[in-house]
Design an enzyme around this catalytic site. Structure first.
Site, mmCIF file in Angstrom:
data_model
loop_
_atom_site.group_PDB
_atom_site.id
_atom_site.type_symbol
_atom_site.label_atom_id
_atom_site.label_comp_id
_atom_site.label_asym_id
_atom_site.label_seq_id
_atom_site.Cartn_x
_atom_site.Cartn_y
_atom_site.Cartn_z
ATOM 1 N N HIS A 228 0.847 -1.200 0.000
ATOM 2 C CA HIS A 228 0.000 0.000 0.000
ATOM 3 C C HIS A 228 0.874 1.238 0.000
ATOM 4 C CE1 HIS A 228 1.254 -0.488 4.159
ATOM 5 N NE2 HIS A 228 1.014 0.810 4.328
ATOM 6 N N ASP A 230 0.801 5.133 1.943
ATOM 7 C CA ASP A 230 0.087 5.783 3.036
ATOM 8 C C ASP A 230 -0.629 7.025 2.487
ATOM 9 O OD1 ASP A 230 1.150 3.865 4.676
ATOM 10 O OD2 ASP A 230 2.689 5.168 5.543
ATOM 11 N N HIS A 275 4.717 0.062 -0.034
ATOM 12 C CA HIS A 275 5.491 -0.725 0.921
ATOM 13 C C HIS A 275 4.613 -1.797 1.557
ATOM 14 C CE1 HIS A 275 3.831 2.804 3.009
ATOM 15 N NE2 HIS A 275 3.730 2.037 4.079
ATOM 16 N N ARG A 285 7.927 -9.270 15.401
ATOM 17 C CA ARG A 285 8.184 -7.870 15.089
ATOM 18 C C ARG A 285 7.011 -6.991 15.499
ATOM 19 N NH1 ARG A 285 7.291 -4.832 10.486
ATOM 20 N NH2 ARG A 285 8.584 -2.985 10.616
HETATM 21 O O1 LIG Z 1 5.063 -2.454 9.983
HETATM 22 C C1 LIG Z 1 5.604 -1.632 9.273
HETATM 23 O O2 LIG Z 1 6.774 -1.341 9.381
HETATM 24 C C2 LIG Z 1 4.837 -0.898 8.226
HETATM 25 C C3 LIG Z 1 3.620 -0.297 8.789
HETATM 26 C C4 LIG Z 1 2.866 0.422 7.740
HETATM 27 O O3 LIG Z 1 3.270 0.541 6.620
HETATM 28 C C5 LIG Z 1 1.568 0.985 8.094
HETATM 29 O O4 LIG Z 1 1.089 0.731 9.229
HETATM 30 O O5 LIG Z 1 1.007 1.704 7.233
HETATM 31 FE FE LIG Z 2 2.174 2.095 5.557
#
Ligand SMILES: O=C(O)CCC(=O)C(=O)O
Ligand SMILES: [Fe+2]
Length: 342
Positions: A228, A230, A275, A285
């Site tokens: 996606h 942001d 990403h 994680r």
């Molecule tokens: O977990 C991650 O590092 C990415 C999180 C992410 O891209 C989001 O929450 O929009």
């Molecule tokens: Fe994100």
């Protein structure tokens, strides 16, 4: 004023499967519904041809120049000397562990409603994909008190204190980053009517998403968070030392990625990168993403100084932040194309 939950609730049908948690710990084999075909086609930090994400010291006089380079190339960089106390990051991490370690029944008390935005459940964009994700999520918009009381009726203040302190620190850092990012584009805070002199955004819209990616027996076949971009101006991510797709973590650093709104303002110069999150066989994680953007009534358009035809024709029509979020909620990865001039 419309809330983010109203804006995000648009017409895409929400699939309850996407917010039904499974007991990740007891699963020995990844069920078919979690297996993503062609996952190896996506880049990961193990790919040899991926450039490492640069790390930028915010106090370095060259910081804006380095940011510009990173934002034009990939839309992502890491920052050090960001001023967020390490002890706060550790407190935040332990509160997020505490939340995700709760029994499922307890977390479900704060289950996000199908058309809602806050609470326990995966990111809204997961409903655009047919496969399930190897992760849990929790979104906080504004005060965390109401949900924290449901999660820990006897002891909710610890969580709230830490989240509120982090939200305050993040809004200070976001103001600082706004100035640096605008300067890196050759702009000042005067060039955007919704940005104040010190980079603060009046009525800024911000949200925190807590993500948990448990160890996965088949990490090359499962997806932590689906691809996606942001919708924010930019997003700042804290992670517990475990990698993030193409990002090799630097201790104490935060990851910044350009969001769609900064891409629009930059007239396409800065990349709002697609990403996703990977999962690991052994490591659990965590990530905490802070999304920062203008108020819903802000007018979004490419900055005039960055429009210079024929080399740089204006790429996007003017929309309010509210309109853009509604288009994104409905059309997801087609949203930018839908506001692009022919
Ligand atoms: O977990 C991650 O590092 C990415 C999180 C992410 O891209 C989001 O929450 O929009
Ligand atoms: Fe994100």
């Amino acid at each position: 004023m419309q809330s983010v939950s109203e804006l995000s609730s648009n017409s895409h049908p929400s699939n309850l499967d996407h917010i039904t948690p499974i007991d990740f710990e007891s699963i020995k084999e990844v069920p078919e519904s979690f297996i993503w075909p062609l996952l190896s086609d996506y880049p990961s930090c193990n790919s040899a041809d991926i450039e490492p994400v640069p790390s930028i010291d915010l106090c370095d006089p060259k910081a804006t120049k380095l940011m510009r380079r990173a934002c034009e190339r990939s839309g992502v960089f890491q920052i050090t000397n960001h001023g967020i106390p390490t002890r706060l990051l550790h407190k935040l991490e332990s509160q997020v562990w505490r939340l995700f370690s709760l029994p499922t029944g307890q977390k479900l008390k704060t289950l996000r409603s199908p058309d809602g935005f806050t609470g326990y459940g995966l990111a809204n964009h997961s409903s655009f994909y047919p496969k399930l994700l190897w992760s849990e999520g929790f979104t906080i918009f504004g005060s965390p008190v109401e949900h924290a009381r449901q999660l820990w009726p006897q002891d909710y203040t610890n969580f709230c204190d830490v989240i509120e302190e982090y939200q305050k620190e993040m809004s200070k850092l976001s103001g600082r980053l706004t100035v640096l990012l605008l300067n890196s584009l050759g702009l000042t805070t005067d060039d955007l009517e919704w940005v104040g002199a010190t980079g603060e955004i009046n009525g800024a819209r911000s949200a925190l998403r807590l993500n948990s990616y448990p160890p996965c027996p088949e990490p090359t076949r499962a997806m932590g968070l689906a691809p996606h971009t942001d919708s924010s101006l930019f997003t700042v991510i804290y992670q517990n030392g475990v990698g993030w797709v193409t990002v090799r973590p630097v201790t104490g650093a935060l990851v910044v990625n350009v969001g769609d709104i900064l891409h629009i303002i930059s007239n396409g110069r800065f990349v709002s990168s697609v990403h996703r999150a990977v999962v690991d066989r052994a490591q659990h994680r965590l990530s905490i993403a802070h999304f920062y953007g203008p108020p819903v009534n802000a007018q979004l358009s490419p900055a005039k100084k960055l429009v210079d035809p024929p080399d740089h024709p204006i790429l996007y029509r003017t929309v309010t932040s509210q309109e853009y979020l509604a288009i994104k909620a409905k059309h997801f990865d087609k949203a930018l194309a839908l506001i692009r001039h022919a």
